[in-house]
Design a protein around this motif. Structure first.
Motif, short mmCIF file in Angstrom:
data_model
loop_
_atom_site.label_atom_id
_atom_site.label_comp_id
_atom_site.label_asym_id
_atom_site.label_seq_id
_atom_site.Cartn_x
_atom_site.Cartn_y
_atom_site.Cartn_z
N TYR A 144 25.07 8.06 21.03
CA TYR A 144 24.28 9.59 21.21
C TYR A 144 25.46 10.09 21.98
O TYR A 144 26.26 9.88 23.42
N MET A 145 26.80 10.71 21.36
CA MET A 145 28.22 10.66 22.02
C MET A 145 28.86 12.22 22.85
O MET A 145 29.33 11.74 24.00
N TYR A 146 27.78 12.82 22.06
CA TYR A 146 27.92 14.40 23.04
C TYR A 146 26.36 14.62 22.94
O TYR A 146 26.01 15.25 21.94
N ASP A 147 26.59 15.67 24.58
CA ASP A 147 24.86 15.89 24.36
C ASP A 147 25.13 17.51 24.48
O ASP A 147 24.61 18.13 23.47
N SER A 148 26.97 18.15 24.03
CA SER A 148 26.91 19.71 23.86
C SER A 148 27.73 20.09 23.01
O SER A 148 28.90 18.94 22.88
N GLY A 149 29.13 21.51 22.55
CA GLY A 149 29.16 21.25 21.77
C GLY A 149 30.60 21.29 22.64
O GLY A 149 31.87 21.24 21.95
N ARG A 150 30.56 21.74 23.83
CA ARG A 150 32.20 21.53 24.95
C ARG A 150 32.12 20.55 25.49
O ARG A 150 33.17 19.80 25.10
N LEU A 207 29.90 2.33 32.87
CA LEU A 207 29.13 3.87 33.86
C LEU A 207 29.91 5.07 34.65
O LEU A 207 30.18 4.46 35.42
N ARG A 208 29.61 6.13 33.93
CA ARG A 208 30.18 7.14 34.87
C ARG A 208 29.13 8.79 34.58
O ARG A 208 29.16 9.19 33.69
N ASN A 209 28.71 8.50 35.52
CA ASN A 209 27.71 10.25 35.69
C ASN A 209 26.78 9.82 34.74
O ASN A 209 27.19 10.68 33.63
N GLU A 210 26.24 8.44 33.81
CA GLU A 210 25.07 8.80 32.80
C GLU A 210 23.99 8.26 32.83
O GLU A 210 22.82 7.64 32.00
N ALA A 211 23.67 8.86 34.46
CA ALA A 211 21.84 8.91 34.63
C ALA A 211 21.19 9.01 33.61
O ALA A 211 20.03 8.49 33.34
N LEU A 264 30.59 -2.47 25.85
CA LEU A 264 29.70 -1.59 24.84
C LEU A 264 29.63 -0.05 25.83
O LEU A 264 29.81 0.03 27.17
N ASP A 265 29.61 1.75 25.21
CA ASP A 265 29.39 2.09 25.82
C ASP A 265 28.05 2.51 26.46
O ASP A 265 26.44 2.22 26.05
N ALA A 266 27.58 3.30 27.56
CA ALA A 266 26.74 3.64 27.75
C ALA A 266 26.16 4.64 27.04
O ALA A 266 24.47 4.83 27.21
#
Length: 369
Positions: A253-259, A46-50, A129-131
């Motif tokens: 939930y792979m990406y939170d935003s379009g960017r 986990l890196r910046n996965e709060a 497993l990814d976060a």
């Protein structure tokens, strides 16, 4: 021979091939019985996965496999990930939280985190497993049963993606399409030929002996697509690796935003095709001819009133709809396949230009070449 007839034949072949190839993408099944119950170490970097911690821990707490340890590594997060992890796992002895070491030169950040996790693991099997992943309670039993049945030392798969933004809707599910279109699964899942390989780092189960035999993550320490490269190393060493349809048991939930979607794909896509300009040109022409030309022909049909010209486009829709139905994604996505393909071509070009200009890819506050 008319363009219409050529595209009609091509799109028929496209559908037949995809249906045939999908027969060899084995689904995880809750009905398979385990021959034995080896110990499993579930390993999450986990890196910046709060924002993902609560959902991740809730999902992992639901796992029903009896001989399980869960090790979570905080990789120098700056958003309070470590504190949230410690708060959420305090009353469950299966969980251990560790802090990552400084990133050595020449290592990819996630690869180094996974390497440290493996060093702390005690299981006979490792599940990376990814976060952002969420799993069904019986997924470990399902995965081990499949591996035992197929006599495989490694299993991976692409999860279901409940996307939250338009760009993710367009691009992320294409991973399933690309696999079913380009990878002959009857070869990939039945042989140890390294060139016929795909994997997804969101979900990788590997037997400890095979992992150690290939040198673990240290063998791919600088890779931006370590999942594929680990799978190739497994096959190079004579072990069997299979790709499964895990979409009913794993989501991401792979990406939170379009960017974030754009940056993530830009980091991986050119490396994923071997950093080959020739492959970029080939894929661009292939997708344009097979998936975009039918849409152009449909527009011509709309203008001229010859609605027979819609048939090749509708066959491409049927192809994408079959893939989306098999992998649990919204069926309306299939009608926007031309849009998704244009975006995929654009991001391939952007990814290639970063490398050709000597630039760096950025991901989670780190830079990679």
């Amino acid at each position: 021979m008319s363009l219409f007839f050529i595209l009609f034949i091509i799109t028929i072949v496209l559908n037949v091939w995809t249906i045939f190839n999908s027969l060899f993408l084995y689904p995880l099944s809750a009905k398979r019985d385990l021959e034995e119950n080896p110990s499993v170490s579930l390993l999450v970097p986990l890196r910046n996965e709060a924002d993902n911690v609560e959902g991740l821990i809730r999902s992992l707490r639901s796992l029903t496999y009896p001989d399980l340890e869960v090790i979570l590594l905080d990789d120098h997060s700056e958003d309070g990930t470590l504190d949230r992890l410690n708060e959420r796992v305090v009353d469950d002895e299966r969980f251990t939280v560790i802090q990552g070491k400084e990133l050595p030169e020449g290592w990819n950040g996630k690869v180094h985190a996974c390497h440290q996790l493996s060093q702390a693991a005690n299981g006979e099997y490792y599940l990376f497993l990814d976060a952002d992943a969420r799993v069904a309670p019986g997924v470990i039993q399902q995965t081990l049963a499949m591996m035992q049945q197929k006599k495989a030392s490694m299993l991976s798969g692409f999860p279901n993606y409940p996307n939250a933004n338009f760009l993710s809707h367009m691009l992320v599910p294409l991973q399933h399409m690309v696999v079913l279109l380009h990878l002959p699964l009857f070869v990939a899942n039945r042989t140890t030929k390294p060139m016929f390989t795909a994997a997804c780092g969101i979900f990788i189960m590997i037997e400890k002996g095979a992992y150690e035999a290939i040198g673990g993550h240290a063998s791919v320490k600088s890779s931006l697509v370590e999942d594929v490269h680990i799978a190739r190393e497994v096959k190079k060493h004579g072990y069997k690796m299979i790709l499964a349809n895990i979409t009913e048991s794993v989501l991401s939930y792979m990406y939170d935003s379009g960017r974030e979607t754009w940056e993530g794909f830009k980091k991986n896509v050119y490396t994923g095709i071997g950093r080959s300009p020739g492959m970029v040109v080939f894929l661009t022409l292939f997708y344009a001819a097979v998936l975009l030309a039918p849409a152009v022909l449909a527009i011509v049909g709309l203008v001229t009133g010859d609605y027979a010209f819609f048939l090749p486009y509708l066959l491409t829709v049927a192809f994408k709809m079959y893939v989306d139905a098999r992998t649990g994604h919204p069926l309306w996505l299939s009608f926007l396949l031309p849009v998704a393909v244009v975006l995929l071509i654009a991001i391939m070009m952007a990814s290639m230009f970063v490398h050709k200009r000597g630039g760096k890819y950025q991901w989670k506050g780190r830079f990679y070449q």
